[in-house]
Write an enzyme that holds these catalytic residues in place. Structure first.
Site, short mmCIF file in Angstrom:
data_model
loop_
_atom_site.label_atom_id
_atom_site.label_comp_id
_atom_site.label_asym_id
_atom_site.label_seq_id
_atom_site.Cartn_x
_atom_site.Cartn_y
_atom_site.Cartn_z
N GLY A 12 14.71 10.83 60.87
CA GLY A 12 14.44 9.97 59.72
C GLY A 12 13.81 8.66 60.15
O GLY A 12 13.63 8.41 61.36
N ASP A 13 13.43 7.85 59.17
CA ASP A 13 12.84 6.53 59.43
C ASP A 13 11.55 6.61 60.26
O ASP A 13 11.26 5.71 61.04
CB ASP A 13 13.85 5.61 60.16
CG ASP A 13 15.16 5.56 59.44
OD1 ASP A 13 15.14 5.45 58.20
OD2 ASP A 13 16.22 5.63 60.10
N LYS A 16 7.54 7.39 56.96
CA LYS A 16 6.86 8.36 56.09
C LYS A 16 6.33 7.68 54.83
O LYS A 16 5.27 8.04 54.32
CB LYS A 16 7.84 9.46 55.65
CG LYS A 16 8.32 10.34 56.78
CD LYS A 16 9.30 11.39 56.30
CE LYS A 16 10.64 10.86 55.87
NZ LYS A 16 11.45 10.19 56.89
N GLY A 40 15.35 5.59 52.38
CA GLY A 40 14.82 4.24 52.17
C GLY A 40 13.37 4.25 52.60
O GLY A 40 13.07 4.25 53.78
N HIS A 41 12.47 4.32 51.63
CA HIS A 41 11.05 4.42 51.96
C HIS A 41 10.38 3.07 51.70
O HIS A 41 10.29 2.62 50.57
CB HIS A 41 10.39 5.54 51.15
CG HIS A 41 10.88 6.89 51.56
ND1 HIS A 41 10.59 8.04 50.89
CD2 HIS A 41 11.65 7.27 52.61
CE1 HIS A 41 11.17 9.07 51.51
NE2 HIS A 41 11.82 8.61 52.55
N ARG A 141 29.76 24.85 42.90
CA ARG A 141 29.43 25.10 41.48
C ARG A 141 30.25 24.20 40.55
O ARG A 141 30.55 24.55 39.43
CB ARG A 141 29.64 26.58 41.14
CG ARG A 141 28.80 27.49 42.01
CD ARG A 141 29.02 28.94 41.69
NE ARG A 141 30.32 29.40 42.10
CZ ARG A 141 30.59 30.01 43.24
NH1 ARG A 141 29.61 30.24 44.09
NH2 ARG A 141 31.79 30.42 43.53
N GLN A 222 14.57 11.59 55.05
CA GLN A 222 15.26 11.83 56.33
C GLN A 222 14.30 12.59 57.28
O GLN A 222 13.11 12.50 57.11
CB GLN A 222 16.58 12.59 56.14
CG GLN A 222 17.66 11.76 55.43
CD GLN A 222 17.59 11.86 53.92
OE1 GLN A 222 17.38 12.92 53.37
NE2 GLN A 222 17.78 10.74 53.25
N THR A 299 20.78 0.64 54.61
CA THR A 299 22.07 0.04 54.97
C THR A 299 21.94 -1.24 55.79
O THR A 299 22.93 -1.94 55.98
CB THR A 299 22.88 1.05 55.82
OG1 THR A 299 22.09 1.37 56.97
CG2 THR A 299 23.18 2.32 55.04
N GLY A 300 20.74 -1.53 56.30
CA GLY A 300 20.55 -2.71 57.15
C GLY A 300 21.11 -2.53 58.56
O GLY A 300 21.05 -3.44 59.38
N PRO A 302 21.47 -1.72 62.46
CA PRO A 302 20.51 -1.63 63.57
C PRO A 302 20.34 -0.17 63.96
O PRO A 302 21.31 0.57 64.04
CB PRO A 302 21.17 -2.42 64.71
CG PRO A 302 22.56 -2.69 64.29
CD PRO A 302 22.70 -2.43 62.82
N LEU A 330 2.61 2.82 66.69
CA LEU A 330 2.15 2.77 68.09
C LEU A 330 2.15 1.32 68.58
O LEU A 330 2.39 1.05 69.75
CB LEU A 330 0.75 3.40 68.20
CG LEU A 330 0.16 3.48 69.59
CD1 LEU A 330 1.03 4.33 70.52
CD2 LEU A 330 -1.26 4.04 69.57
P1 IMP Z 1 24.28 10.74 54.58
O1 IMP Z 1 22.97 11.38 54.30
O2 IMP Z 1 24.44 9.38 53.94
O3 IMP Z 1 25.44 11.64 54.30
O4 IMP Z 1 24.36 10.44 56.15
C1 IMP Z 1 24.39 11.47 57.14
C2 IMP Z 1 23.58 11.09 58.37
O5 IMP Z 1 22.19 11.04 58.01
C3 IMP Z 1 23.92 9.70 58.93
O6 IMP Z 1 23.77 9.74 60.34
C4 IMP Z 1 22.85 8.81 58.33
O7 IMP Z 1 22.60 7.66 59.11
C5 IMP Z 1 21.65 9.76 58.32
N1 IMP Z 1 20.67 9.41 57.29
C6 IMP Z 1 20.74 9.64 55.96
N2 IMP Z 1 19.65 9.20 55.34
C7 IMP Z 1 18.84 8.68 56.28
C8 IMP Z 1 17.53 8.10 56.26
O8 IMP Z 1 16.87 7.97 55.22
N3 IMP Z 1 17.04 7.70 57.46
C9 IMP Z 1 17.72 7.87 58.61
N4 IMP Z 1 18.92 8.41 58.68
C10 IMP Z 1 19.49 8.82 57.53
#
Ligand code: IMP
Length: 421
Positions: A12-13, A16, A40-41, A141, A222, A299-300, A302, A330
């Site tokens: 993720g991150d 995108k 979080g886009h 369900r 993600q 979530t802010g 790090p 890059l």
């Molecule tokens: P959840 O999706 O909130 O249940 O989190 C499960 C795992 O996915 C955790 O390690 C989160 O940090 C990670 N995660 C969920 N959404 C994102 C995202 O948008 N970017 C990066 N990691 C994510």
């Protein structure tokens, strides 16, 4: 073929959002198909920063249609907040934004359970948006769909049962007081009144868009290594983050899919717990975190930072069927004297070109690195030719290893800081 997909190849991150913002110019309809407000886009347009958690970021372009597909979890508060924010900035969304009425809703007890589970340190380091628990109810369900909000008696029956189950869990596990299903029901009915103009059968919409030859773009949230089946389970999210998730979460058939854009950062990051073979815990990791502003958009937190991991990319490119690679950020590596890339791993003396399947194996994994010379970027390079030689070598090396063209390279967050090859 009417539909293409943008997918994350790491944890993720991968930035995108900025790529979707760029490429969406060529599409009519932008679709989210999985996950929820855990995403979080971030998109920067004319120095203005937009962060989307639920809405497809393509909605920033006023002439585009945005769709939230059946596989996405709806967080009522966040949805209303984002709709109101974007309507204030860009005008009414009615007629160009639709949510599938099959989509499930994240309820207050889902978020509470996520919060309690994480606070007790038993969780995986989630975003606390209730994602795992809402998907659990969906697969049992027991979920509440938007279409359930159309009939108060039906909703009451469904919610009463679901609340009873969830109250038992949070009561037994955490001694939490029960949530009152009638209060939730009344809130849901008000919510439905507010979003009614956007609720639709989006499968029927997709059908007509494809007949009209409209071009559809899926916006993944993600990344592949967080996929519920193919990620570093159990340290994953609870949805299908890979390209196959797009047909599943939207109802668009797989035969409509054309290009698959695989987005990856020039290095690697991850938030939350779980394996990360190329993690840098010292000064280099800090350098990347600060230079790349690697703090979660949701979530802010790090982010953990490390070198590029080719076994991860090789695997992700395969499971997603990537046709075009997109390398982002890059510029963040600029200024480092040496840059490392993990080309394979060693596990108990054996060479691995793909990540292991079991979480236990990660503990014994030794990444094997090659070292490359560093480079300096200004951020104003607009063509591949303008990049310093060592940066070109870095990109070419990755391309040769993965045997897929790196078609796009970003050298900064702004719209114009994207090199197209
Ligand atoms: P959840 O999706 O909130 O249940 O989190 C499960 C795992 O996915 C955790 O390690 C989160 O940090 C990670 N995660 C969920 N959404 C994102 C995202 O948008 N970017 C990066 N990691 C994510």
């Amino acid at each position: 073929m009417g539909a293409d997909i943008v997918i994350g190849l790491q944890w993720g991150d991968e930035a995108k959002g900025r790529f979707v913002d760029y490429i969406s110019e060529n599409y009519d309809v932008i679709v989210r198909f999985q996950g929820g407000a855990n995403a979080g886009h971030t998109v920067i347009v004319q120095d203005k920063k937009y962060i989307f958690h639920l809405l497809p970021s393509g909605l920033i372009r006023k002439d585009k249609i945005g769709i939230i597909g059946a596989g996405v979890l709806i967080d009522p508060d966040i949805l209303l907040e984002e709709i109101s924010f974007i309507e204030k900035e860009l005008g009414p969304l009615e007629g160009r934004f639709f949510i599938d009425e099959r989509a499930n809703i994240v309820l207050p007890y889902h978020k509470e359970e996520d919060f309690l589970e994480e606070s007790s340190k038993k969780g995986v380091g989630s975003t606390r948006k209730g994602i795992a628990y809402a998907y659990r109810d969906l697969y049992m369900r027991m979920g509440i769909r938007l279409s359930d909000l159309k009939d108060v008696n039906w909703l009451s029956d469904r919610l009463k049962t679901a609340a009873e189950f969830n109250n038992q869990i949070i009561g037994a596990r955490y001694g939490h007081v029960p949530f009152d299903w009638k209060v939730m029901r009344d809130e849901l009915l008000i919510f439905f009144g507010q979003i009614r103009p956007y609720v639709a059968d989006t499968v029927a919409l997709f059908h007509s868009y494809l007949e009209e030859n409209k071009k559809i773009l899926f916006e993944g949230a993600q990344g592949t290594m967080l996929d519920i089946f193919f990620g570093t389970y159990p340290f994953v999210t609870s949805s299908h983050t890979i390209s196959s998730g797009a047909p599943v979460g939207s109802g668009i058939p797989p035969t409509c899919i054309g290009r698959i854009y695989g987005v990856f950062k020039a290095y690697t990051t991850r938030v939350g717990k779980g394996p990360f073979p190329t993690e840098l815990t010292g000064e280099e990791g800090k350098y990347i975190r600060e230079k790349g502003n690697e703090y979660g958009a949701t979530t802010g937190r790090p982010r953990r930072c490390g070198w590029l991991d080719l076994p991860v990319l090789r695997y992700s490119a395969f499971v997603n069927g990537v046709t075009d690679l997109v390398m982002t950020k890059l510029d963040v590596l600029s200024g480092l004297e040496k840059i490392k890339v993990a080309v394979h791993y060693k596990l108990d003396g054996k060479k691995l070109r793909f990540p292991p399947t079991s979480i236990l194996d990660y503990e014994r994994l030794e990444p094997h690195y090659i070292e490359m010379e560093g480079f300096e970027l200004e951020g104003n390079e607009r063509s591949f030719q303008e990049l310093p030689e060592n940066a070109k070598k870095y990109v070419n090396f990755i391309e040769e290893e993965l045997k897929i063209p790196v078609k796009y390279i970003s050298v900064g967050p702004r719209r114009d800081q994207l090199i197209v090859r």
